[in-house]
Design a protein around this motif. Structure first.
Motif, PDB file in Angstrom:
ATOM      1  N   LEU A  97       0.802  -1.225   0.000  1.00 28.82           N
ATOM      2  CA  LEU A  97       0.000   0.000   0.000  1.00 28.82           C
ATOM      3  C   LEU A  97       0.832   1.270   0.000  1.00 28.82           C
ATOM      4  O   LEU A  97       0.306   2.350  -0.268  1.00 28.82           O
ATOM      5  N   THR A  98       2.132   1.160   0.306  1.00 31.34           N
ATOM      6  CA  THR A  98       2.932   2.384   0.418  1.00 31.34           C
ATOM      7  C   THR A  98       4.403   2.130   0.111  1.00 31.34           C
ATOM      8  O   THR A  98       4.931   1.043   0.393  1.00 31.34           O
ATOM      9  N   ASP A  99       5.042   3.136  -0.481  1.00 28.36           N
ATOM     10  CA  ASP A  99       6.488   3.115  -0.674  1.00 28.36           C
ATOM     11  C   ASP A  99       7.192   4.096   0.258  1.00 28.36           C
ATOM     12  O   ASP A  99       8.406   4.029   0.436  1.00 28.36           O
ATOM     13  N   SER A 100       6.431   5.008   0.824  1.00 28.77           N
ATOM     14  CA  SER A 100       7.035   6.114   1.571  1.00 28.77           C
ATOM     15  C   SER A 100       7.180   5.845   3.064  1.00 28.77           C
ATOM     16  O   SER A 100       7.961   6.519   3.741  1.00 28.77           O
ATOM     17  N   LEU A 101       6.453   4.868   3.588  1.00 30.50           N
ATOM     18  CA  LEU A 101       6.483   4.610   5.023  1.00 30.50           C
ATOM     19  C   LEU A 101       7.441   3.472   5.353  1.00 30.50           C
ATOM     20  O   LEU A 101       7.547   2.494   4.606  1.00 30.50           O
ATOM     21  N   ARG A 102       8.115   3.589   6.486  1.00 30.93           N
ATOM     22  CA  ARG A 102       8.987   2.526   6.966  1.00 30.93           C
ATOM     23  C   ARG A 102       8.170   1.574   7.832  1.00 30.93           C
ATOM     24  O   ARG A 102       7.613   1.967   8.859  1.00 30.93           O
ATOM     25  N   ILE A 103       8.078   0.318   7.403  1.00 32.57           N
ATOM     26  CA  ILE A 103       7.282  -0.692   8.095  1.00 32.57           C
ATOM     27  C   ILE A 103       8.223  -1.769   8.617  1.00 32.57           C
ATOM     28  O   ILE A 103       9.050  -2.299   7.865  1.00 32.57           O
ATOM     29  N   THR A 104       8.117  -2.082   9.891  1.00 32.15           N
ATOM     30  CA  THR A 104       9.041  -3.017  10.531  1.00 32.15           C
ATOM     31  C   THR A 104       8.267  -4.174  11.147  1.00 32.15           C
ATOM     32  O   THR A 104       7.226  -3.974  11.779  1.00 32.15           O
ATOM     33  N   LEU A 105       8.793  -5.372  10.977  1.00 32.86           N
ATOM     34  CA  LEU A 105       8.191  -6.583  11.539  1.00 32.86           C
ATOM     35  C   LEU A 105       9.075  -7.107  12.660  1.00 32.86           C
ATOM     36  O   LEU A 105      10.283  -7.278  12.486  1.00 32.86           O
ATOM     37  N   ILE A 125       5.395   2.287  11.022  1.00 34.82           N
ATOM     38  CA  ILE A 125       4.439   1.272  11.461  1.00 34.82           C
ATOM     39  C   ILE A 125       5.210   0.054  11.935  1.00 34.82           C
ATOM     40  O   ILE A 125       6.020  -0.512  11.188  1.00 34.82           O
ATOM     41  N   LEU A 126       4.958  -0.342  13.165  1.00 31.03           N
ATOM     42  CA  LEU A 126       5.571  -1.539  13.726  1.00 31.03           C
ATOM     43  C   LEU A 126       4.500  -2.622  13.828  1.00 31.03           C
ATOM     44  O   LEU A 126       3.459  -2.415  14.457  1.00 31.03           O
ATOM     45  N   VAL A 127       4.744  -3.757  13.195  1.00 28.92           N
ATOM     46  CA  VAL A 127       3.849  -4.909  13.290  1.00 28.92           C
ATOM     47  C   VAL A 127       4.554  -5.943  14.154  1.00 28.92           C
ATOM     48  O   VAL A 127       5.676  -6.357  13.837  1.00 28.92           O
ATOM     49  N   ALA A 128       3.905  -6.372  15.240  1.00 32.69           N
ATOM     50  CA  ALA A 128       4.606  -7.181  16.231  1.00 32.69           C
ATOM     51  C   ALA A 128       3.700  -8.222  16.850  1.00 32.69           C
ATOM     52  O   ALA A 128       2.479  -8.052  16.931  1.00 32.69           O
ATOM     53  N   THR A 129       4.309  -9.303  17.298  1.00 29.34           N
ATOM     54  CA  THR A 129       3.635 -10.219  18.216  1.00 29.34           C
ATOM     55  C   THR A 129       3.921  -9.713  19.630  1.00 29.34           C
ATOM     56  O   THR A 129       4.996  -9.163  19.896  1.00 29.34           O
ATOM     57  N   PRO A 130       2.975  -9.861  20.559  1.00 31.41           N
ATOM     58  CA  PRO A 130       3.132  -9.246  21.887  1.00 31.41           C
ATOM     59  C   PRO A 130       4.370  -9.688  22.642  1.00 31.41           C
ATOM     60  O   PRO A 130       5.052  -8.868  23.273  1.00 31.41           O
ATOM     61  N   GLY A 131       4.693 -10.974  22.584  1.00 32.26           N
ATOM     62  CA  GLY A 131       5.830 -11.469  23.350  1.00 32.26           C
ATOM     63  C   GLY A 131       7.140 -10.862  22.914  1.00 32.26           C
ATOM     64  O   GLY A 131       7.957 -10.437  23.746  1.00 32.26           O
ATOM     65  N   ARG A 132       7.372 -10.798  21.608  1.00 29.14           N
ATOM     66  CA  ARG A 132       8.627 -10.228  21.125  1.00 29.14           C
ATOM     67  C   ARG A 132       8.682  -8.728  21.388  1.00 29.14           C
ATOM     68  O   ARG A 132       9.740  -8.183  21.684  1.00 29.14           O
ATOM     69  N   LEU A 133       7.540  -8.052  21.283  1.00 26.92           N
ATOM     70  CA  LEU A 133       7.541  -6.616  21.564  1.00 26.92           C
ATOM     71  C   LEU A 133       7.949  -6.353  23.008  1.00 26.92           C
ATOM     72  O   LEU A 133       8.732  -5.440  23.290  1.00 26.92           O
ATOM     73  N   ILE A 134       7.452  -7.146  23.946  1.00 26.33           N
ATOM     74  CA  ILE A 134       7.826  -6.965  25.351  1.00 26.33           C
ATOM     75  C   ILE A 134       9.310  -7.243  25.559  1.00 26.33           C
ATOM     76  O   ILE A 134       9.992  -6.551  26.332  1.00 26.33           O
ATOM     77  N   ASP A 135       9.844  -8.248  24.848  1.00 22.01           N
ATOM     78  CA  ASP A 135      11.285  -8.508  24.923  1.00 22.01           C
ATOM     79  C   ASP A 135      12.073  -7.263  24.511  1.00 22.01           C
ATOM     80  O   ASP A 135      13.063  -6.894  25.157  1.00 22.01           O
ATOM     81  N   LEU A 136      11.622  -6.600  23.441  1.00 19.08           N
ATOM     82  CA  LEU A 136      12.309  -5.406  22.944  1.00 19.08           C
ATOM     83  C   LEU A 136      12.112  -4.221  23.890  1.00 19.08           C
ATOM     84  O   LEU A 136      13.017  -3.403  24.069  1.00 19.08           O
ATOM     85  N   MET A 137      10.941  -4.138  24.512  1.00 19.04           N
ATOM     86  CA  MET A 137      10.707  -3.089  25.502  1.00 19.04           C
ATOM     87  C   MET A 137      11.649  -3.273  26.691  1.00 19.04           C
ATOM     88  O   MET A 137      12.204  -2.301  27.219  1.00 19.04           O
ATOM     89  N   ASP A 138      11.826  -4.514  27.116  1.00 19.24           N
ATOM     90  CA  ASP A 138      12.708  -4.788  28.252  1.00 19.24           C
ATOM     91  C   ASP A 138      14.155  -4.397  27.938  1.00 19.24           C
ATOM     92  O   ASP A 138      14.918  -4.041  28.849  1.00 19.24           O
ATOM     93  N   ARG A 139      14.511  -4.455  26.658  1.00 19.58           N
ATOM     94  CA  ARG A 139      15.864  -4.066  26.244  1.00 19.58           C
ATOM     95  C   ARG A 139      15.956  -2.567  25.958  1.00 19.58           C
ATOM     96  O   ARG A 139      17.016  -2.088  25.554  1.00 19.58           O
ATOM     97  N   ARG A 140      14.841  -1.871  26.110  1.00 22.08           N
ATOM     98  CA  ARG A 140      14.775  -0.440  25.796  1.00 22.08           C
ATOM     99  C   ARG A 140      15.165  -0.163  24.340  1.00 22.08           C
ATOM    100  O   ARG A 140      15.767   0.856  24.021  1.00 22.08           O
ATOM    101  N   ALA A 141      14.756  -1.101  23.477  1.00 22.39           N
ATOM    102  CA  ALA A 141      15.085  -0.975  22.059  1.00 22.39           C
ATOM    103  C   ALA A 141      13.986  -0.276  21.279  1.00 22.39           C
ATOM    104  O   ALA A 141      14.167   0.030  20.098  1.00 22.39           O
ATOM    105  N   VAL A 142      12.851  -0.016  21.931  1.00 20.91           N
ATOM    106  CA  VAL A 142      11.726   0.601  21.235  1.00 20.91           C
ATOM    107  C   VAL A 142      11.094   1.643  22.146  1.00 20.91           C
ATOM    108  O   VAL A 142      10.981   1.446  23.357  1.00 20.91           O
ATOM    109  N   ASP A 143      10.687   2.763  21.540  1.00 18.16           N
ATOM    110  CA  ASP A 143      10.059   3.867  22.276  1.00 18.16           C
ATOM    111  C   ASP A 143       8.629   4.034  21.758  1.00 18.16           C
ATOM    112  O   ASP A 143       8.429   4.411  20.601  1.00 18.16           O
ATOM    113  N   LEU A 144       7.656   3.753  22.608  1.00 16.26           N
ATOM    114  CA  LEU A 144       6.248   3.831  22.209  1.00 16.26           C
ATOM    115  C   LEU A 144       5.573   5.125  22.665  1.00 16.26           C
ATOM    116  O   LEU A 144       4.369   5.276  22.496  1.00 16.26           O
TER     117      LEU A 144
END
Length: 401
Positions: A97-105, A125-144
């Motif tokens: 649907l887009t070429d201009s947006l950065r989409i991350t899985l 746009i970040l598309v995530a499964t809940p468990g992996r997202l929490i792992d990344l939050m615990d590492r402070r790798a993502v800012d929501l």
């Protein structure tokens, strides 16, 4: 009704036309205009009805107007999905649907270090499964803290993986002023509770009653003994060897064992389940999509992650313990306007599951073979301890251990 009528801009409509999409589905017709107005949306619709585009198009439309790029580790829009397969499918749709947006899985089974590196650049746009997202939050790798859009896809299935606890950790990290969209194939009480807790004055869009199976799925059930299941499945599959068929097993070991039996019977078969690595699951799905594999044996991990329009048959080799899962399973056929068949096998100790499924469907499933155990499909007494009378002369060989 066209996509232009829904309020989408000309550039996005032109892109949809190039992709071959000119007419919105009912869920898209009702959800997109509300979402474009910034309203929270609660969408209830069976699988295969176009829910991904129903939230994906408004999300892309809103974020495409953003002038500022996401800061390091920041996320502007978050989509949560229950399985790796579904999350991957969502990313594929959004990328188209887009070429201009950065989409991350970000999903489990993939290198978390590689995902940390991608998130470090920020993502639209970040598309995530809940468990992996929490792992990344615990590492402070993502800012929501800058996330203004939240999508909860297939929310009813996420309830089965402890999603409520995950959401309690994730939601407080997001901006309070945000738009939230939640989509589900069914509407159990827990979904209503989630909507009350996390959506603000949502517009409810319901395309079909909760639990209703796809209209074009021809459903049937065979009453068989456990020993007869394998022979019956092979006989039925032999009648349409050129068609794709999806076979559901209740357990991981059962799925793997059944796949090997089908290979010995001459079928091009593969399996996906929780004991398979992500790479193995991806390769099996790719082969099934390409047609080199004609029979895919799966546990419920695949019930919501397979979007292949020409799956002609779905077999419930084992009936699911959760009746709503039956709806999701058979929703893998009759997609994109096509027809399909769903065949269930029912042993004596699965009569309770069948009754629960029929209650969710609001209809009886047509009997294609055998006789309902004890002739008591309406009884409220549990049937699990009753053993059917077997005829040794008709009994096929047992499945290999």
């Amino acid at each position: 009704m066209t996509f232009t009528d829904l309020g989408l801009d000309a550039h996005l409509v032109s892109r949809l036309n190039r992709l071959g999409f000119t007419q919105p589905t009912p869920i898209q017709t009702q959800a997109i205009p509300q979402a474009l107005q910034g309203k929270d949306v609660l969408g209830i619709a069976q699988t295969g009805t176009g829910k991904t585009a129903a939230f994906g198009l408004p999300l892309v439309a809103a974020l495409s107007t953003e002038k500022a790029r996401p800061a390091a580790r920041a996320v502007h829009g978050l989509v949560l999905a229950p399985t790796r397969e579904l999350a991957t499918q969502i990313v594929t749709t959004l990328d188209a649907l887009t070429d201009s947006l950065r989409i991350t899985l970000v999903v489990g089974g993939k290198s978390i270090n590689a995902q940390v590196s991608k998130l470090a650049r920020g993502t639209d746009i970040l598309v995530a499964t809940p468990g992996r997202l929490i792992d990344l939050m615990d590492r402070r790798a993502v800012d929501l803290s800058q996330t203004r859009f939240l999508v909860l896809d297939e929310a009813d299935q996420m309830l089965d993986i402890g999603f409520v606890h995950a959401l309690r950790r994730i939601a407080p990290r997001l901006r309070k002023e945000r738009q939230t969209m939640m989509f589900s194939a069914t509407m159990p009480k827990q979904i209503a509770d989630l909507a009350r807790d996390y959506l603000t004055d949502p517009v409810r869009v319901e395309i079909s009653p909760p639990g209703r199976a796809a209209d074009k799925v021809a459903q049937s059930v065979h009453f068989v003994t456990k020993e007869e299941k394998q022979t019956l499945l092979i006989d039925l599959l032999d009648g349409h060897r050129d068609d794709r068929a999806l076979v559901f097993s209740r357990t991981k070991h059962g799925a793997e064992r059944l796949m090997k039996q089908l290979e010995r019977a001459g079928f091009a078969a593969a399996s996906i389940h929780g004991n398979k690595s992500q790479g193995q699951r991806d390769r099996a799905l790719a082969a099934f999509r390409a047609g080199s594999v004609r029979v895919l044996v799966a546990t419920d991990v695949a019930a919501r992650g397979i979007d292949i329009p020409d799956v002609g048959h779905v077999y419930n080799f084992d009936l699911p313990n959760v009746p709503e899962s039956y709806v999701h399973r058979i929703g893998r056929t009759a997609r994109a306007g096509r027809g399909g068949r769903a065949v269930a096998f029912c042993t004596a100790d699965e009569m309770g599951e069948l009754r629960a499924i029929e209650k969710v469907l609001g209809n009886r499933v047509e009997v294609a073979g055998g006789t309902p155990w004890s002739g008591q499909r309406d009884t409220q007494k549990p049937m699990a301890k009753r053993r059917p009378r077997r005829r040794p002369s008709r009994r096929p060989a047992r499945l290999a251990a």
